[in-house]
Design a protein around this motif. Structure first.
Motif, PDB file in Angstrom:
ATOM      1  N   SER A  84      39.278  49.645  26.580  1.00 18.98           N
ATOM      2  CA  SER A  84      38.323  50.072  27.630  1.00 18.98           C
ATOM      3  C   SER A  84      36.874  49.816  27.111  1.00 18.98           C
ATOM      4  N   GLU A  85      36.642  50.407  25.924  1.00 17.72           N
ATOM      5  CA  GLU A  85      35.272  50.435  25.307  1.00 17.72           C
ATOM      6  C   GLU A  85      35.070  48.851  25.067  1.00 17.72           C
ATOM      7  N   ILE A  86      35.998  48.252  24.479  1.00 18.90           N
ATOM      8  CA  ILE A  86      36.032  46.659  24.138  1.00 18.90           C
ATOM      9  C   ILE A  86      35.670  45.936  25.433  1.00 18.90           C
ATOM     10  N   GLN A  87      36.288  46.026  26.456  1.00 25.95           N
ATOM     11  CA  GLN A  87      36.165  45.366  27.678  1.00 25.95           C
ATOM     12  C   GLN A  87      34.601  45.792  28.349  1.00 25.95           C
ATOM     13  N   ALA A  88      34.231  46.934  28.203  1.00 30.09           N
ATOM     14  CA  ALA A  88      33.118  47.364  28.750  1.00 30.09           C
ATOM     15  C   ALA A  88      31.776  46.625  27.880  1.00 30.09           C
ATOM     16  N   ASN A  89      31.839  46.572  26.845  1.00 30.15           N
ATOM     17  CA  ASN A  89      31.001  45.973  25.908  1.00 30.15           C
ATOM     18  C   ASN A  89      30.869  44.465  25.797  1.00 30.15           C
ATOM     19  N   MET A  90      32.024  43.574  26.203  1.00 29.19           N
ATOM     20  CA  MET A  90      32.225  42.193  25.785  1.00 29.19           C
ATOM     21  C   MET A  90      31.005  41.242  26.019  1.00 29.19           C
ATOM     22  N   TYR A  91      30.457  41.527  27.126  1.00 31.00           N
ATOM     23  CA  TYR A  91      29.148  40.629  27.374  1.00 31.00           C
ATOM     24  C   TYR A  91      27.853  41.063  27.379  1.00 31.00           C
ATOM     25  N   SER A  92      27.533  42.124  26.635  1.00 31.72           N
ATOM     26  CA  SER A  92      26.331  42.993  26.153  1.00 31.72           C
ATOM     27  C   SER A  92      25.988  42.703  24.745  1.00 31.72           C
ATOM     28  N   GLU A  93      24.551  42.610  24.351  1.00 28.06           N
ATOM     29  CA  GLU A  93      24.045  42.994  22.967  1.00 28.06           C
ATOM     30  C   GLU A  93      23.976  44.239  22.890  1.00 28.06           C
ATOM     31  N   ASP A 143      24.819  33.948  39.285  1.00 27.78           N
ATOM     32  CA  ASP A 143      26.220  34.453  39.381  1.00 27.78           C
ATOM     33  C   ASP A 143      26.930  32.859  38.860  1.00 27.78           C
ATOM     34  N   GLU A 144      27.152  33.141  37.816  1.00 26.60           N
ATOM     35  CA  GLU A 144      27.428  31.612  36.960  1.00 26.60           C
ATOM     36  C   GLU A 144      28.809  31.321  37.448  1.00 26.60           C
ATOM     37  N   ASN A 151      25.893  38.155  37.761  1.00 25.63           N
ATOM     38  CA  ASN A 151      26.198  38.197  36.299  1.00 25.63           C
ATOM     39  C   ASN A 151      26.114  39.718  35.485  1.00 25.63           C
ATOM     40  N   GLY A 152      24.816  40.609  36.097  1.00 25.10           N
ATOM     41  CA  GLY A 152      24.446  41.640  35.571  1.00 25.10           C
ATOM     42  C   GLY A 152      25.957  42.703  35.907  1.00 25.10           C
ATOM     43  N   ASP A 153      26.623  42.730  37.084  1.00 27.82           N
ATOM     44  CA  ASP A 153      27.384  43.542  37.483  1.00 27.82           C
ATOM     45  C   ASP A 153      28.595  43.286  36.797  1.00 27.82           C
ATOM     46  N   GLU A 154      29.041  41.761  36.398  1.00 27.83           N
ATOM     47  CA  GLU A 154      30.090  41.283  35.706  1.00 27.83           C
ATOM     48  C   GLU A 154      29.788  42.081  34.429  1.00 27.83           C
ATOM     49  N   ALA A 155      28.586  42.016  33.531  1.00 27.23           N
ATOM     50  CA  ALA A 155      28.627  42.532  32.243  1.00 27.23           C
ATOM     51  C   ALA A 155      28.776  44.132  32.120  1.00 27.23           C
ATOM     52  N   THR A 156      28.445  44.757  33.322  1.00 24.79           N
ATOM     53  CA  THR A 156      28.844  46.076  33.418  1.00 24.79           C
ATOM     54  C   THR A 156      30.040  46.497  33.679  1.00 24.79           C
ATOM     55  N   VAL A 157      30.872  45.919  34.338  1.00 18.46           N
ATOM     56  CA  VAL A 157      32.234  45.991  34.702  1.00 18.46           C
ATOM     57  C   VAL A 157      33.193  45.657  33.432  1.00 18.46           C
ATOM     58  N   GLY A 158      32.658  44.361  32.903  1.00 15.37           N
ATOM     59  CA  GLY A 158      33.532  43.821  31.691  1.00 15.37           C
ATOM     60  C   GLY A 158      33.951  42.638  32.008  1.00 15.37           C
ATOM     61  N   ASP A 182      42.067  46.797  40.018  1.00 13.94           N
ATOM     62  CA  ASP A 182      41.062  46.612  38.819  1.00 13.94           C
ATOM     63  C   ASP A 182      40.900  45.322  38.434  1.00 13.94           C
ATOM     64  N   PRO A 183      39.572  44.693  38.450  1.00 10.92           N
ATOM     65  CA  PRO A 183      39.405  43.231  37.880  1.00 10.92           C
ATOM     66  C   PRO A 183      39.912  42.946  36.587  1.00 10.92           C
ATOM     67  N   LEU A 184      40.014  43.999  35.628  1.00 11.43           N
ATOM     68  CA  LEU A 184      40.433  43.765  34.260  1.00 11.43           C
ATOM     69  C   LEU A 184      42.084  44.147  34.140  1.00 11.43           C
ATOM     70  N   LEU A 185      42.796  44.421  35.069  1.00 10.38           N
ATOM     71  CA  LEU A 185      44.132  44.564  35.059  1.00 10.38           C
ATOM     72  C   LEU A 185      45.003  43.906  36.236  1.00 10.38           C
ATOM     73  N   ALA A 186      45.918  43.012  35.789  1.00  9.90           N
ATOM     74  CA  ALA A 186      46.602  42.054  36.536  1.00  9.90           C
ATOM     75  C   ALA A 186      47.461  42.863  37.455  1.00  9.90           C
ATOM     76  N   ASP A 187      47.712  43.938  36.883  1.00  8.79           N
ATOM     77  CA  ASP A 187      48.780  44.966  37.629  1.00  8.79           C
ATOM     78  C   ASP A 187      48.132  46.403  37.727  1.00  8.79           C
ATOM     79  N   THR A 188      47.357  46.620  38.815  1.00 18.17           N
ATOM     80  CA  THR A 188      46.392  47.889  38.539  1.00 18.17           C
ATOM     81  C   THR A 188      47.292  49.080  38.424  1.00 18.17           C
ATOM     82  N   ASP A 189      48.379  49.026  39.589  1.00 16.20           N
ATOM     83  CA  ASP A 189      49.415  50.346  39.793  1.00 16.20           C
ATOM     84  C   ASP A 189      50.714  50.291  38.671  1.00 16.20           C
TER      85      ASP A 189
END
Length: 204
Positions: A84-93, A143-144, A151-158, A182-189
């Motif tokens: 979760s830490e990796i995903q949260a910071n993937m798109y930020s310096e 919105d790339e 884009n800013g929301d995508e960076a925040t969410v990961g 969850d947009p980062l989990l293919a199978d949220t439940d």
């Protein structure tokens, strides 16, 4: 843990790699997704005052040992990061963080953003304008991938600002962000059925 984007000359898209090391095991992630483990073979030498980036170690005088790749946003940490830490910071310096030892943004130089471990470009290395999906390279109000999520929301969410469906489950990132999955989990439940199939958006 170390963490970086890499784009080999033969590939057309950037890939994010993270290796989180803990208790003698490297855990590998590609684009924020678990990709397996491997044993830690060598303990870092705390007395070594330099290391190479993008170069094989032997033979050291062979120019073919230099990797023909492009890199952006390399980080070193003194602790293992969670997925979760990796995903949260993937798109930020990042210029600071718990356990962050060094961060190279490669914005025209090899300086360490923390001001301690500045690099020196090796023979043949050069700096070019980056098209990596780091949010600083994008308009945060844009919105790339045209998925309705800024884009800013995508960076925040990961989520990936270049991919409408970051977890490839058949549901768009913005739909999941605004909905109940969850947009980062293919199978949220975690029931063994992808979110898109479960909600009737895809078949399979």
């Amino acid at each position: 843990s170390h963490y970086f984007y890499s784009k080999d000359n033969e590939r057309t898209t950037w890939r994010h790699y993270a290796i989180s090391s803990s208790n003698g095991v490297h855990t590998h992630y590609v684009n924020g997704i678990y990709a397996g483990t491997s044993p830690v073979m060598n303990t870092p030498n705390a007395n070594q005052d330099f290391f190479w980036i993008a170069r094989r170690t032997s033979p050291s005088n062979d120019s073919s040992n230099k990797r023909r790749s492009r890199y952006d946003e390399l980080r070193l940490w003194n602790r293992g990061l969670s997925q979760s830490e990796i995903q949260a910071n993937m798109y930020s310096e990042l210029d600071s963080g718990n356990g962050l030892l060094a961060a190279w943004h490669f914005n025209g130089n090899a300086d360490d953003a923390l001001g301690v471990n500045h690099g020196i470009p090796g023979s043949g290395a050069s700096f070019v304008n980056s098209d990596s999906p780091i949010i600083s390279n994008l308009d945060p109000l844009g919105d790339e991938d045209s998925d309705g999520m800024l884009n800013g929301d995508e960076a925040t969410v990961g989520t990936d600002p270049y991919d409408q469906d970051s977890d490839d489950d058949g549901l768009g990132d913005n739909d999941e962000y605004l909905g109940s999955t969850d947009p980062l989990l293919a199978d949220t439940d975690n029931e063994g059925i992808q979110d898109g199939t479960e909600l009737g958006e895809t078949s399979g």
